[in-house]
Design a protein around this motif. Structure first.
Motif, PDB file in Angstrom:
ATOM      1  N   GLU A   1     -21.255 -18.107  11.991  1.00  3.57           N
ATOM      2  CA  GLU A   1     -19.893 -17.902  12.508  1.00  3.57           C
ATOM      3  C   GLU A   1     -19.701 -18.660  13.817  1.00  3.57           C
TER       4      GLU A   1
ATOM      5  N   GLY B   1     -19.035 -22.280  13.142  1.00  2.00           N
ATOM      6  CA  GLY B   1     -17.634 -22.444  12.755  1.00  2.00           C
ATOM      7  C   GLY B   1     -16.710 -22.450  13.961  1.00  2.00           C
TER       8      GLY B   1
ATOM      9  N   ILE C   1     -17.009 -25.776  15.806  1.00  6.91           N
ATOM     10  CA  ILE C   1     -16.236 -26.831  15.136  1.00  6.91           C
ATOM     11  C   ILE C   1     -14.752 -26.683  15.457  1.00  6.91           C
TER      12      ILE C   1
ATOM     13  N   PRO D   1     -21.331 -23.979   8.426  1.00  6.62           N
ATOM     14  CA  PRO D   1     -20.417 -23.147   9.220  1.00  6.62           C
ATOM     15  C   PRO D   1     -19.722 -22.074   8.392  1.00  6.62           C
ATOM     16  N   VAL D   2     -19.473 -20.951   9.008  1.00  4.72           N
ATOM     17  CA  VAL D   2     -18.650 -19.887   8.436  1.00  4.72           C
ATOM     18  C   VAL D   2     -17.471 -19.697   9.369  1.00  4.72           C
ATOM     19  N   PHE D   3     -16.260 -19.873   8.841  1.00  2.21           N
ATOM     20  CA  PHE D   3     -15.066 -19.804   9.685  1.00  2.21           C
ATOM     21  C   PHE D   3     -14.508 -18.381   9.663  1.00  2.21           C
ATOM     22  N   SER D   4     -14.853 -17.663  10.724  1.00  8.26           N
ATOM     23  CA  SER D   4     -14.427 -16.275  10.882  1.00  8.26           C
ATOM     24  C   SER D   4     -13.323 -16.199  11.933  1.00  8.26           C
TER      25      SER D   4
ATOM     26  N   ILE E   1     -13.475 -17.368  15.825  1.00  3.12           N
ATOM     27  CA  ILE E   1     -12.584 -18.438  16.296  1.00  3.12           C
ATOM     28  C   ILE E   1     -11.780 -17.976  17.502  1.00  3.12           C
TER      29      ILE E   1
ATOM     30  N   PRO F   1     -22.723 -28.638  13.682  1.00  4.78           N
ATOM     31  CA  PRO F   1     -23.537 -28.021  12.613  1.00  4.78           C
ATOM     32  C   PRO F   1     -25.029 -27.955  12.927  1.00  4.78           C
TER      33      PRO F   1
END
Length: 406
Positions: free
Chosen positions: A101, A104, A107, A213-216, A220, A268
Motif C-alpha cells: 500500500e 502505491g 507512486i 503496488p496496491v492502491f489503497s 493515498i 516499486p
C-alpha cells in the motif's frame, strides 16, 4: 565532434579537486545523517534486510542519476536527493499501512509531483516569492550547521579544533582545497585518537526487490498526499531557493519534473521520493566547490556518480559512514556551508524594503516549529510574505501572492 564528446571534453577541462570533493561531501552528509531516518522508518514497517537494501539502492541510484543528468543538462550544480521530511513522515505514520500500500502511495505522490512540475504551477508559485525572503529561509536552514561547528569544538575538541584550524589555513593559502584538506585532517585526527567506530563490513552487491503496488484510498490520502506536500514545500521549494541564491536561475519545471519521474520509476523498489536537495545542494553551489560558478556543475555530476556507485552496496555503505564520529560530520558539513550561509544572509538583507520580512522569515525558520505536519521553512516563507505585504502597505500585493495560481 559529437555532443557527448564535446561534453566529456568540457568536463575534463573544468574538473577540479574542490568540485569532486564537494560532491563527495554532499553524499557523505546525506549518508551520515538523513539516511539514518530511513532505518528508523524501516524498523517501524518491519521491512526485511533485502527490502531495506533495495530501498537504499532505489533512493540513492535514482537521486544520483537525476542529479547527474540535470547538472549535465543545465551546466549547473543541480543536486537531487531523497525526501528527508518524507522519511520523517514515514517514521510517524507508516505503521498503519502495508508495504505494498505504501508503494502505491509513493507512486501517487510521484505522479502529483510530475504534474506540478511540468504544468508550471510550481514555477508560478516560486516567481511570486521575493528573493530576499527565499534567501532568509535558506539562511535559517543553514544556520544550525554553522553553529554545530563550534558545538563540536566543545564536544570533541581534539578532532574538531584541528579541522577548523586546517580549514582557516587552507582558506588563506589554498582556498580551492580547503574543504578537502579539512576532511582529510578530520579523518587523520579521528583515526589517531581511535574515534572511528569499529564496524563489521561485508561487501555485497544489492539485489533490488520489486514490490507490486496496491492502491489503497486510505494510504493515498494518509500517506501519498502528505508526502507530496512535504516534498514540494520542504524540499523542492528550498532546493530552488538554494540555486537562486547562488546565482543559478534555472527553470523549475524540468527540475521538478525529472525528479518526479525518478521517483515514479524507483517507487516499486521502495523509494519514497526523490527531490531537489537543499542543504547538500548548498555544499556544491557555493564558492568552496569552485571559484567560477560556471564550473561548479562538475560537483553536481560528481555527487550523482558517487550516489550511483555507493548505491550498489546498499546497507554496506551505511556501516562505513556510521563509523565516522558525529562531530567530524558536523564540522565538515558546517565549513562546507559557510560560503552559502554568508551569501544567504547577505542576500536576505540586501534590499532595504525586504529586511523586516526577511528577518521574520529567518527567525521563524530557525525556530523549528511544525504546524499541520509542515516544517518551519514553509511557515517562514508564509510569515515573510505576510510581513512584506503589511509593512509595505501593499495589501493588493499580499492578496495576489496568496491567491491561487491560475
Amino acid at each position: 565532434m559529437s555532443v557527448v564528446s564535446k561534453f566529456l571534453a568540457d568536463v575534463k577541462q573544468d574538473w577540479s579537486v574542490s568540485a569532486i570533493t564537494s560532491g563527495f561531501i554532499a553524499v557523505l552528509v546525506s549518508y551520515a545523517g538523513p539516511l539514518l531516518i530511513v532505518f528508523q522508518a524501516a524498523r517501524i514497517a518491519h521491512l526485511s534486510d533485502a527490502e531495506l537494501s533495495s530501498w537504499i539502492w532505489a533512493i540513492s541510484f535514482s537521486s544520483g542519476l537525476a542529479g547527474m543528468l540535470l547538472s549535465a543538462w543545465f551546466r549547473a550544480p543541480v543536486i537531487a536527493s531523497w525526501s528527508t521530511p518524507g522519511a520523517v513522515l514515514l517514521v510517524s505514520g507508516w505503521a498503519g499501512y502495508s508495504f505494498a500500500e505504501s508503494v502505491g502511495a509513493f507512486i501517487f505522490s510521484a505522479v502529483l509531483v510530475v504534474i506540478l512540475g511540468y504544468s508550471g504551477l510550481f514555477s508560478a508559485i516560486m516567481e511570486r516569492i521575493p528573493r530576499g525572503i527565499i534567501a532568509a529561509m535558506l539562511a535559517g536552514i543553514l544556520l544550525k550547521f554553522g553553529v554545530d561547528v563550534f558545538v563540536s569544538l566543545k564536544q570533541m575538541p581534539l578532532v574538531a579544533l584541528p579541522m577548523f584550524v586546517v580549514y582557516l589555513l587552507s582558506k588563506r593559502y589554498c582556498p580551492r582545497y580547503a574543504v578537502a584538506a579539512t576532511l582529510l585532517s578530520g579523518l587523520a585526527s579521528a583515526g589517531l585518537l581511535h574515534e572511528l567506530a569499529p564496524v563489521a563490513i561485508r561487501m555485497a552487491l544489492v539485489e533490488p526487490v520489486y514490490t507490486a503496488p496496491v492502491f489503497s484510498l486510505k494510504a493515498i490520502v494518509g500517506l501519498g498526499l502528505p508526502l507530496c506536500i512535504v516534498t514540494m514545500v520542504s524540499q523542492n521549494a528550498t532546493g530552488i531557493g538554494v540555486l537562486k541564491v547562488d546565482g543559478y536561475d534555472l527553470p523549475p519545471n524540468p527540475l521538478i519534473g525529472v525528479t518526479g519521474i525518478a521517483s515514479l520509476l524507483s517507487a516499486p523498489f521502495g523509494s519514497h521520493g526523490v527531490n531537489l536537495a537543499a542543504i547538500t545542494a548548498a555544499i556544491c553551489t557555493g564558492k568552496e566547490a569552485h571559484a567560477q560558478p560556471e564550473k561548479r556543475y562538475v560537483a553536481g555530476i560528481a555527487c550523482g556518480v558517487f550516489y550511483m556507485l555507493l548505491s550498489l552496496f546498499g546497507a554496506t555503505v551505511v556501516a562505513i559512514f556510521s563509523a565516522f564520529p558525529a562531530e567530524l560530520v558536523a564540522v565538515i558539513a558546517g565549513v562546507a556551508l559557510f560560503g552559502s550561509l554568508g551569501s544567504s544572509l547577505s542576500s536576505a538583507m540586501e534590499t532595504e524594503k525586504d529586511k523586516e520580512s526577511a528577518l521574520v522569515t529567518f527567525l521563524i525558520t530557525i525556530s523549528g516549529i511544525t504546524l499541520l505536519g509542515i516544517g518551519a521553512p514553509f511557515w517562514g516563507l508564509i510569515g515573510g510574505m505576510i510581513t512584506y505585504g503589511i509593512l509595505t502597505g501593499n495589501i493588493r500585493w499580499l492578496r495576489q501572492k496568496l491567491a491561487p495560481v491560475k
